[in-house]
Design a protein around this motif. Structure first.
Motif, PDB file in Angstrom:
ATOM      1  N   GLY A 156      37.732  20.821  29.070  1.00 23.43           N
ATOM      2  CA  GLY A 156      36.975  21.569  27.901  1.00 23.43           C
ATOM      3  C   GLY A 156      35.877  20.877  27.229  1.00 23.43           C
ATOM      4  O   GLY A 156      35.128  21.475  26.522  1.00 23.43           O
ATOM      5  N   ARG A 157      36.258  19.534  27.186  1.00 25.92           N
ATOM      6  CA  ARG A 157      35.318  18.641  25.958  1.00 25.92           C
ATOM      7  C   ARG A 157      34.072  17.949  27.168  1.00 25.92           C
ATOM      8  O   ARG A 157      32.871  17.826  26.286  1.00 25.92           O
ATOM      9  N   HIS A 158      34.335  17.464  28.201  1.00 28.95           N
ATOM     10  CA  HIS A 158      33.489  16.578  28.937  1.00 28.95           C
ATOM     11  C   HIS A 158      33.443  17.071  30.370  1.00 28.95           C
ATOM     12  O   HIS A 158      34.418  17.739  30.794  1.00 28.95           O
ATOM     13  N   ALA A 159      32.376  16.686  31.005  1.00 33.90           N
ATOM     14  CA  ALA A 159      32.097  17.168  32.451  1.00 33.90           C
ATOM     15  C   ALA A 159      33.425  16.267  33.215  1.00 33.90           C
ATOM     16  O   ALA A 159      33.522  16.724  34.275  1.00 33.90           O
ATOM     17  N   LEU A 160      33.334  14.879  32.822  1.00 33.72           N
ATOM     18  CA  LEU A 160      34.197  14.150  33.608  1.00 33.72           C
ATOM     19  C   LEU A 160      35.588  13.671  32.673  1.00 33.72           C
ATOM     20  O   LEU A 160      35.898  12.298  33.034  1.00 33.72           O
ATOM     21  N   ARG A 161      36.028  14.278  31.790  1.00 26.60           N
ATOM     22  CA  ARG A 161      37.280  14.057  31.019  1.00 26.60           C
ATOM     23  C   ARG A 161      36.654  12.784  29.950  1.00 26.60           C
ATOM     24  O   ARG A 161      37.627  12.691  28.970  1.00 26.60           O
ATOM     25  N   GLN A 162      35.638  12.172  30.158  1.00 22.29           N
ATOM     26  CA  GLN A 162      35.116  11.250  29.059  1.00 22.29           C
ATOM     27  C   GLN A 162      33.588  11.367  28.864  1.00 22.29           C
ATOM     28  O   GLN A 162      33.109  12.035  29.927  1.00 22.29           O
ATOM     29  N   HIS A 163      33.177  10.755  27.802  1.00 19.91           N
ATOM     30  CA  HIS A 163      31.680  11.009  27.703  1.00 19.91           C
ATOM     31  C   HIS A 163      30.886  10.427  28.806  1.00 19.91           C
ATOM     32  O   HIS A 163      31.280   9.210  29.058  1.00 19.91           O
ATOM     33  N   SER A 164      29.893  10.848  29.336  1.00 21.43           N
ATOM     34  CA  SER A 164      29.138  10.483  30.374  1.00 21.43           C
ATOM     35  C   SER A 164      27.713  10.826  30.313  1.00 21.43           C
ATOM     36  O   SER A 164      27.276  11.794  29.413  1.00 21.43           O
ATOM     37  N   TYR A 165      26.879  10.294  31.033  1.00 21.36           N
ATOM     38  CA  TYR A 165      25.299  10.722  31.228  1.00 21.36           C
ATOM     39  C   TYR A 165      25.416  12.154  31.515  1.00 21.36           C
ATOM     40  O   TYR A 165      24.374  12.862  31.145  1.00 21.36           O
ATOM     41  N   VAL A 166      26.303  12.605  32.251  1.00 15.14           N
ATOM     42  CA  VAL A 166      26.172  14.208  32.639  1.00 15.14           C
ATOM     43  C   VAL A 166      26.284  14.936  31.444  1.00 15.14           C
ATOM     44  O   VAL A 166      25.494  15.936  31.267  1.00 15.14           O
ATOM     45  N   ASP A 167      27.071  14.606  30.367  1.00 19.13           N
ATOM     46  CA  ASP A 167      27.347  15.519  29.375  1.00 19.13           C
ATOM     47  C   ASP A 167      25.832  15.359  28.364  1.00 19.13           C
ATOM     48  O   ASP A 167      25.330  16.382  27.898  1.00 19.13           O
ATOM     49  N   LEU A 168      25.120  14.319  28.386  1.00 15.60           N
ATOM     50  CA  LEU A 168      23.838  14.188  27.916  1.00 15.60           C
ATOM     51  C   LEU A 168      22.965  14.868  28.468  1.00 15.60           C
ATOM     52  O   LEU A 168      21.890  15.705  28.095  1.00 15.60           O
ATOM     53  N   SER A 169      23.043  15.264  29.675  1.00 10.39           N
ATOM     54  CA  SER A 169      22.055  15.712  30.752  1.00 10.39           C
ATOM     55  C   SER A 169      22.265  17.471  30.312  1.00 10.39           C
ATOM     56  O   SER A 169      21.092  18.218  30.495  1.00 10.39           O
ATOM     57  N   LEU A 170      23.486  17.638  30.290  1.00  9.61           N
ATOM     58  CA  LEU A 170      23.872  19.006  29.989  1.00  9.61           C
ATOM     59  C   LEU A 170      23.140  19.517  28.697  1.00  9.61           C
ATOM     60  O   LEU A 170      22.831  20.677  28.478  1.00  9.61           O
ATOM     61  N   PHE A 171      23.435  18.715  27.616  1.00  8.09           N
ATOM     62  CA  PHE A 171      22.727  18.885  26.309  1.00  8.09           C
ATOM     63  C   PHE A 171      21.377  19.113  26.498  1.00  8.09           C
ATOM     64  O   PHE A 171      20.744  20.065  25.940  1.00  8.09           O
ATOM     65  N   GLN A 172      20.523  18.393  27.291  1.00  7.12           N
ATOM     66  CA  GLN A 172      19.104  18.451  27.458  1.00  7.12           C
ATOM     67  C   GLN A 172      18.703  19.756  28.092  1.00  7.12           C
ATOM     68  O   GLN A 172      17.981  20.414  27.712  1.00  7.12           O
ATOM     69  N   LEU A 173      19.600  20.098  29.139  1.00  9.78           N
ATOM     70  CA  LEU A 173      19.553  21.219  29.990  1.00  9.78           C
ATOM     71  C   LEU A 173      19.621  22.556  28.848  1.00  9.78           C
ATOM     72  O   LEU A 173      18.736  23.455  29.100  1.00  9.78           O
ATOM     73  N   MET A 174      20.426  22.417  28.435  1.00  7.75           N
ATOM     74  CA  MET A 174      20.791  23.676  27.283  1.00  7.75           C
ATOM     75  C   MET A 174      19.782  23.677  26.199  1.00  7.75           C
ATOM     76  O   MET A 174      19.310  24.817  25.866  1.00  7.75           O
ATOM     77  N   SER A 175      19.169  22.441  25.805  1.00  8.98           N
ATOM     78  CA  SER A 175      18.170  22.545  24.649  1.00  8.98           C
ATOM     79  C   SER A 175      16.930  23.178  25.156  1.00  8.98           C
ATOM     80  O   SER A 175      16.365  23.753  24.509  1.00  8.98           O
ATOM     81  N   GLY A 176      16.558  22.534  26.576  1.00  6.35           N
ATOM     82  CA  GLY A 176      15.510  23.301  26.988  1.00  6.35           C
ATOM     83  C   GLY A 176      15.393  24.589  27.202  1.00  6.35           C
ATOM     84  O   GLY A 176      14.242  25.320  27.056  1.00  6.35           O
ATOM     85  N   LEU A 177      16.325  25.076  27.814  1.00  9.36           N
ATOM     86  CA  LEU A 177      16.611  26.580  28.092  1.00  9.36           C
ATOM     87  C   LEU A 177      16.500  27.512  26.761  1.00  9.36           C
ATOM     88  O   LEU A 177      15.994  28.357  26.637  1.00  9.36           O
TER      89      LEU A 177
END
Length: 236
Positions: A156-177
């Motif tokens: 529920g907290r991370h795409a890969l069970r720990q913080h990663s570049y994927v989390d950062l990219s999902l943030f950017q995706l949601m911000s842009g949308l």
């Protein structure tokens, strides 16, 4: 390692996915075109520089390496920046998720330029309305629902069970949308509590918070991937 990021100087665009990773990790990097102008990229794009030939920015110079494509750059940066878990299976999964983000970003771009990137938006306005309607009603629910499921399956907290570049990219995706389709996202986010919570947590990471508050974080605008045209959003 001191990195050199090459991307257009006046927009967030695809380069922002790389920039967020560098900023979050506190990496030592030069944002070359912002410092020297967009012409600094020309020798690379014309093949007048040693190393691999990039098709288009963003590309990254790391020592003698020249690496292009967002997902490829992040795959390279993940281990040294500690933004990807150890283990081949999880690193492959991170790359898979980033490639899926690349897919949806391309569809978002094509919602305002459905005929040709070489044409102005005003030259394809009617086609853009049709494409954006399908994006809002069919494609975004499918993509965002998938990423919501990814988060759910990994705690529920991370795409890969720990913080990663994927989390950062999902943030950017949601911000842009949120910028491009504020009314549609208000509707869609009712079914995306985990993605919304992840985006908020990313903004609270100390280096990201400092970056977002700095002039280095350019505002979204109508020259980038995420563009706000009210007529392409949900009807009022």
């Amino acid at each position: 390692m001191r990195y050199a990021l090459y991307y257009w100087s006046g927009i967030q665009g695809r380069g922002e996915f790389i920039r967020l990773a560098l900023e979050d990790a506190g990496a030592d990097y030069d944002d070359v075109a912002r410092d020297q102008g967009d012409d600094a990229m020309t020798p690379f794009l014309e093949g007048k520089h040693e190393g691999a030939l990039p098709f288009a920015p963003p590309f990254l110079k790391a020592g003698r390496l020249v690496i292009a494509q967002v997902a490829e750059i992040l795959q390279y940066l993940g281990p040294p920046l500690k933004l990807v878990p150890d283990g081949d299976s999880r690193r492959l999964y991170a790359h898979q998720l980033q490639l899926t983000i690349t897919d949806v970003v391309a569809e978002i771009h094509d919602s305002h330029h459905p005929i040709a990137s070489s044409l102005y938006y005003e030259d394809q306005r009617s086609e853009a309305r049709r494409r954006a309607k399908d994006l809002r009603e069919n494609r975004l629910p499918k993509f965002l629902g998938y990423f919501e499921q990814v988060l759910e399956r990994n705690g529920g907290r991370h795409a890969l069970r720990q913080h990663s570049y994927v989390d950062l990219s999902l943030f950017q995706l949601m911000s842009g949308l949120d910028y491009a389709f504020p009314r549609a996202m208000q509707r869609l986010k009712r079914e995306l509590p985990l993605l919304c919570a992840l985006s908020q947590r990313v903004t609270e990471r100390p280096r990201i918070a400092a970056y977002l508050a700095s002039p280095r974080r350019l505002a979204f605008n109508k020259d980038g991937i995420f563009r706000h045209y009210p007529e392409l959003d949900d009807p009022r």
